[in-house]
Write a protein that holds these residues in place. Structure first.
Motif, PDB file in Angstrom:
ATOM      1  N   ALA A  71       0.824  -1.211   0.000  1.00 38.18           N
ATOM      2  CA  ALA A  71       0.000   0.000   0.000  1.00 38.18           C
ATOM      3  C   ALA A  71       0.855   1.257   0.000  1.00 38.18           C
ATOM      4  O   ALA A  71       0.545   2.235  -0.699  1.00 38.18           O
ATOM      5  CB  ALA A  71      -0.926  -0.009   1.220  1.00 38.18           C
ATOM      6  N   TYR A  72       1.952   1.249   0.772  1.00 37.69           N
ATOM      7  CA  TYR A  72       2.806   2.434   0.838  1.00 37.69           C
ATOM      8  C   TYR A  72       3.447   2.736  -0.520  1.00 37.69           C
ATOM      9  O   TYR A  72       3.409   3.876  -0.995  1.00 37.69           O
ATOM     10  CB  TYR A  72       3.894   2.250   1.896  1.00 37.69           C
ATOM     11  N   VAL A  73       4.058   1.742  -1.137  1.00 38.30           N
ATOM     12  CA  VAL A  73       4.762   2.014  -2.386  1.00 38.30           C
ATOM     13  C   VAL A  73       3.789   2.385  -3.497  1.00 38.30           C
ATOM     14  O   VAL A  73       4.062   3.275  -4.314  1.00 38.30           O
ATOM     15  CB  VAL A  73       5.666   0.820  -2.789  1.00 38.30           C
ATOM     16  N   ALA A  74       2.631   1.728  -3.539  1.00 39.66           N
ATOM     17  CA  ALA A  74       1.642   2.053  -4.565  1.00 39.66           C
ATOM     18  C   ALA A  74       1.089   3.460  -4.354  1.00 39.66           C
ATOM     19  O   ALA A  74       0.881   4.215  -5.317  1.00 39.66           O
ATOM     20  CB  ALA A  74       0.511   1.028  -4.551  1.00 39.66           C
ATOM     21  N   ASN A  75       0.852   3.827  -3.106  1.00 41.10           N
ATOM     22  CA  ASN A  75       0.349   5.166  -2.807  1.00 41.10           C
ATOM     23  C   ASN A  75       1.355   6.241  -3.209  1.00 41.10           C
ATOM     24  O   ASN A  75       0.988   7.280  -3.776  1.00 41.10           O
ATOM     25  CB  ASN A  75       0.041   5.260  -1.317  1.00 41.10           C
ATOM     26  N   ASP A  76       2.642   5.981  -2.936  1.00 45.25           N
ATOM     27  CA  ASP A  76       3.676   6.942  -3.311  1.00 45.25           C
ATOM     28  C   ASP A  76       3.766   7.103  -4.828  1.00 45.25           C
ATOM     29  O   ASP A  76       3.918   8.222  -5.344  1.00 45.25           O
ATOM     30  CB  ASP A  76       5.029   6.509  -2.754  1.00 45.25           C
ATOM     31  N   LEU A  77       3.676   6.003  -5.559  1.00 43.40           N
ATOM     32  CA  LEU A  77       3.746   6.092  -7.014  1.00 43.40           C
ATOM     33  C   LEU A  77       2.512   6.774  -7.590  1.00 43.40           C
ATOM     34  O   LEU A  77       2.605   7.495  -8.596  1.00 43.40           O
ATOM     35  CB  LEU A  77       3.918   4.693  -7.619  1.00 43.40           C
ATOM     36  N   GLN A  78       1.366   6.570  -6.977  1.00 45.91           N
ATOM     37  CA  GLN A  78       0.164   7.264  -7.421  1.00 45.91           C
ATOM     38  C   GLN A  78       0.321   8.773  -7.217  1.00 45.91           C
ATOM     39  O   GLN A  78      -0.053   9.575  -8.087  1.00 45.91           O
ATOM     40  CB  GLN A  78      -1.054   6.732  -6.660  1.00 45.91           C
ATOM     41  N   ALA A  79       0.883   9.164  -6.088  1.00 42.07           N
ATOM     42  CA  ALA A  79       1.105  10.582  -5.826  1.00 42.07           C
ATOM     43  C   ALA A  79       2.171  11.159  -6.752  1.00 42.07           C
ATOM     44  O   ALA A  79       2.004  12.236  -7.338  1.00 42.07           O
ATOM     45  CB  ALA A  79       1.505  10.779  -4.362  1.00 42.07           C
ATOM     46  N   LEU A  80       3.279  10.432  -6.893  1.00 40.68           N
ATOM     47  CA  LEU A  80       4.405  10.909  -7.695  1.00 40.68           C
ATOM     48  C   LEU A  80       4.023  11.089  -9.156  1.00 40.68           C
ATOM     49  O   LEU A  80       4.472  12.024  -9.824  1.00 40.68           O
ATOM     50  CB  LEU A  80       5.570   9.922  -7.573  1.00 40.68           C
ATOM     51  N   SER A  81       3.178  10.205  -9.661  1.00 42.04           N
ATOM     52  CA  SER A  81       2.805  10.244 -11.076  1.00 42.04           C
ATOM     53  C   SER A  81       1.586  11.126 -11.344  1.00 42.04           C
ATOM     54  O   SER A  81       1.156  11.247 -12.497  1.00 42.04           O
ATOM     55  CB  SER A  81       2.510   8.825 -11.573  1.00 42.04           C
ATOM     56  N   GLY A  82       1.013  11.697 -10.317  1.00 43.06           N
ATOM     57  CA  GLY A  82      -0.176  12.506 -10.502  1.00 43.06           C
ATOM     58  C   GLY A  82      -1.396  11.694 -10.869  1.00 43.06           C
ATOM     59  O   GLY A  82      -2.251  12.135 -11.650  1.00 43.06           O
ATOM     60  N   GLY A  83      -1.488  10.463 -10.306  1.00 45.68           N
ATOM     61  CA  GLY A  83      -2.657   9.624 -10.536  1.00 45.68           C
ATOM     62  C   GLY A  83      -2.562   8.738 -11.758  1.00 45.68           C
ATOM     63  O   GLY A  83      -3.593   8.241 -12.234  1.00 45.68           O
ATOM     64  N   ARG A  84      -1.346   8.453 -12.227  1.00 47.83           N
ATOM     65  CA  ARG A  84      -1.180   7.651 -13.448  1.00 47.83           C
ATOM     66  C   ARG A  84      -0.720   6.220 -13.165  1.00 47.83           C
ATOM     67  O   ARG A  84      -0.434   5.468 -14.094  1.00 47.83           O
ATOM     68  CB  ARG A  84      -0.169   8.318 -14.385  1.00 47.83           C
ATOM     69  N   PHE A  85      -0.651   5.812 -11.910  1.00 49.76           N
ATOM     70  CA  PHE A  85      -0.118   4.492 -11.579  1.00 49.76           C
ATOM     71  C   PHE A  85      -1.209   3.428 -11.614  1.00 49.76           C
ATOM     72  O   PHE A  85      -2.352   3.661 -11.209  1.00 49.76           O
ATOM     73  CB  PHE A  85       0.514   4.521 -10.186  1.00 49.76           C
ATOM     74  N   VAL A  86      -0.856   2.245 -12.119  1.00 48.95           N
ATOM     75  CA  VAL A  86      -1.729   1.073 -12.127  1.00 48.95           C
ATOM     76  C   VAL A  86      -0.983  -0.059 -11.430  1.00 48.95           C
ATOM     77  O   VAL A  86       0.123  -0.429 -11.847  1.00 48.95           O
ATOM     78  CB  VAL A  86      -2.105   0.639 -13.557  1.00 48.95           C
ATOM     79  N   LEU A  87      -1.570  -0.609 -10.387  1.00 46.21           N
ATOM     80  CA  LEU A  87      -0.930  -1.692  -9.626  1.00 46.21           C
ATOM     81  C   LEU A  87      -1.370  -3.034 -10.195  1.00 46.21           C
ATOM     82  O   LEU A  87      -2.487  -3.500  -9.954  1.00 46.21           O
ATOM     83  CB  LEU A  87      -1.307  -1.591  -8.146  1.00 46.21           C
ATOM     84  N   GLY A  88      -0.498  -3.646 -10.972  1.00 47.71           N
ATOM     85  CA  GLY A  88      -0.744  -4.993 -11.465  1.00 47.71           C
ATOM     86  C   GLY A  88      -0.165  -6.001 -10.495  1.00 47.71           C
ATOM     87  O   GLY A  88       1.032  -5.946 -10.168  1.00 47.71           O
ATOM     88  N   LEU A  89      -1.000  -6.929 -10.016  1.00 53.70           N
ATOM     89  CA  LEU A  89      -0.589  -7.896  -9.005  1.00 53.70           C
ATOM     90  C   LEU A  89      -0.670  -9.318  -9.555  1.00 53.70           C
ATOM     91  O   LEU A  89      -1.564  -9.641 -10.340  1.00 53.70           O
ATOM     92  CB  LEU A  89      -1.493  -7.813  -7.770  1.00 53.70           C
ATOM     93  N   GLY A  90       0.227 -10.173  -9.087  1.00 53.82           N
ATOM     94  CA  GLY A  90       0.167 -11.588  -9.388  1.00 53.82           C
ATOM     95  C   GLY A  90       0.599 -12.394  -8.184  1.00 53.82           C
ATOM     96  O   GLY A  90       1.217 -11.859  -7.244  1.00 53.82           O
ATOM     97  N   THR A  91       0.292 -13.681  -8.201  1.00 52.20           N
ATOM     98  CA  THR A  91       0.585 -14.522  -7.045  1.00 52.20           C
ATOM     99  C   THR A  91       1.974 -15.152  -7.087  1.00 52.20           C
ATOM    100  O   THR A  91       2.538 -15.477  -6.056  1.00 52.20           O
ATOM    101  CB  THR A  91      -0.430 -15.669  -6.945  1.00 52.20           C
ATOM    102  N   GLN A  92       2.536 -15.347  -8.289  1.00 50.35           N
ATOM    103  CA  GLN A  92       3.679 -16.241  -8.496  1.00 50.35           C
ATOM    104  C   GLN A  92       3.266 -17.666  -8.086  1.00 50.35           C
ATOM    105  O   GLN A  92       2.101 -17.942  -7.798  1.00 50.35           O
ATOM    106  CB  GLN A  92       4.912 -15.769  -7.720  1.00 50.35           C
ATOM    107  N   THR A  93       4.212 -18.573  -8.094  1.00 49.02           N
ATOM    108  CA  THR A  93       3.932 -19.964  -7.758  1.00 49.02           C
ATOM    109  C   THR A  93       4.516 -20.304  -6.384  1.00 49.02           C
ATOM    110  O   THR A  93       5.396 -19.600  -5.876  1.00 49.02           O
ATOM    111  CB  THR A  93       4.520 -20.919  -8.810  1.00 49.02           C
ATOM    112  N   LYS A  94       4.036 -21.388  -5.813  1.00 47.01           N
ATOM    113  CA  LYS A  94       4.429 -21.760  -4.456  1.00 47.01           C
ATOM    114  C   LYS A  94       5.943 -21.862  -4.280  1.00 47.01           C
ATOM    115  O   LYS A  94       6.477 -21.329  -3.286  1.00 47.01           O
ATOM    116  CB  LYS A  94       3.754 -23.075  -4.064  1.00 47.01           C
ATOM    117  N   PRO A  95       6.699 -22.530  -5.172  1.00 44.57           N
ATOM    118  CA  PRO A  95       8.140 -22.628  -4.936  1.00 44.57           C
ATOM    119  C   PRO A  95       8.825 -21.266  -4.854  1.00 44.57           C
ATOM    120  O   PRO A  95       9.739 -21.067  -4.042  1.00 44.57           O
ATOM    121  CB  PRO A  95       8.643 -23.437  -6.137  1.00 44.57           C
TER     122      PRO A  95
END
Length: 345
Positions: A71-95
């Motif tokens: 949440a912190y890093v995404a919030n900072d990038l949203q502020a820094l970019s003036g609302g242009r950030f998109v948080l794409g998330l993935g799970t990766q695999t168990k190993p």
């Protein structure tokens, strides 16, 4: 249709210049993936030298971080970019989660649902003053004091796009995410017969409309440069298909095409100690399999084939032009793609 490009092609030191070039060339999105670099630092650099393009992670590994640190890093990038950030998330695999990142694993779809809920609860605390009270099975966030609460930046929460392969995660994207990122290890048939129906089911469960979710183009898309050794390029792509095809988490895509035996042979080779196993695995990927998973060719050929396979079905596609491609040529190709893919939301 929005078009995107990855920021790392020019190297970490040149990310800002690459992003500025992409904006000038007419791209809509500059993306950064968590592979062999941190996914967020490049976008902070890109934000400095751009003003229009969206800045997105495609993807960041959610379970390598807690919702609070994300949440912190995404919030900072949203502020820094003036609302242009998109948080794409993935799970990766168990190993990778347990052995590379050293983090817990279990029930990934349920954990991801809670992860996204927790993220939004944290952001609501910061931006609306509603105290965070998230107490779930996997995450608990109940403390936020003034010292650690960022000031509201006025740009709203970043959109969350969710990576998915199987139906369970795809349905979840339809229910709770702002975008769906199908894995590169996908095919047109899998996308039409498995991904889109699962997405529609998730949307229906949540009472949402398809227009509320940005759907990314699936599959591997690769542009050959003039003078490239095409056989060598295709060999590289065979290795990529073989790598993912050997992973049990992705075997459902091969199963749909009746290629179960290919998965079994790839997986068996992947766990051997043979130094040449990756080359031997690539040898197993024939032209039919390769061209089912990959769109490759010249810039014009790629834009035409992407439109043929996915026009009207997707909202965003990432096309990486060869280094040195003139910006006017790229602008023309992107405009052609958008025209060919008429009817896309």
């Amino acid at each position: 249709m929005k078009t995107g490009v990855h920021a790392f092609e020019a190297g970490i030191a040149d990310v800002a210049a690459c992003a500025a070039w992409a904006e000038e060339a007419g791209y809509d999105v500059v993306a950064s993936a968590e592979v062999d670099h941190d996914p967020f630092l490049p976008l902070a650099l890109a934000a400095r030298d751009t003003s229009r393009v969206r800045l997105a992670t495609t993807i960041a590994v959610a379970f390598a971080r807690t919702p609070m640190t994300m949440a912190y890093v995404a919030n900072d990038l949203q502020a820094l970019s003036g609302g242009r950030f998109v948080l794409g998330l993935g799970t990766q695999t168990k190993p990778h989660i347990t052995r590379r990142f050293g983090m817990p694993w279990g029930r990934p779809a349920a954990r991801m649902r809670e992860y996204i809920t927790a993220l939004r609860a944290i952001w609501d605390d910061w931006n609306t003053g509603r105290p965070v009270r998230h107490e779930g099975e996997h995450y608990r966030h109940t403390l936020m004091t003034a010292t650690f609460r960022p000031a509201p930046h006025g740009h709203g929460n970043p959109p969350i796009h969710l990576a998915a392969v199987g139906p369970l995660m795809t349905r979840l994207a339809g229910e709770v995410a702002d975008g769906l990122i199908p894995h590169g290890f996908s095919t047109e048939r899998y996308f039409r017969e498995v991904t889109l129906p699962a997405l529609e089911e998730g949307l229906a469960r949540a009472g949402r409309d398809r227009s509320e979710v940005t759907v990314h183009c699936p599959g591997f898309v690769h542009v050959h440069a003039p003078g490239d050794d095409v056989d060598a390029q295709r060999r590289m792509l065979r290795g990529r298909v073989a790598f993912y095809g050997s992973t049990p988490a992705y075997r459902g895509v091969l199963d749909l095409h009746g290629w179960q035996e290919l998965h079994e042979r790839l997986h068996a080779l992947s766990v051997t100690p043979d130094e040449d196993r990756w080359d031997r695995m690539a040898d197993l990927v024939d032209d039919e399999v390769l061209d089912t998973f990959c769109v490759s060719g010249s810039l014009a050929e790629v834009t035409a084939e992407v439109s043929r396979r996915f026009g009207g079905l997707v909202d965003q596609v990432h096309i990486q032009p060869p280094a040195g491609t003139p910006a006017p040529e790229i602008r023309a190709a992107l405009a052609s793609l958008k025209n060919q893919a008429s009817g896309v939301r």
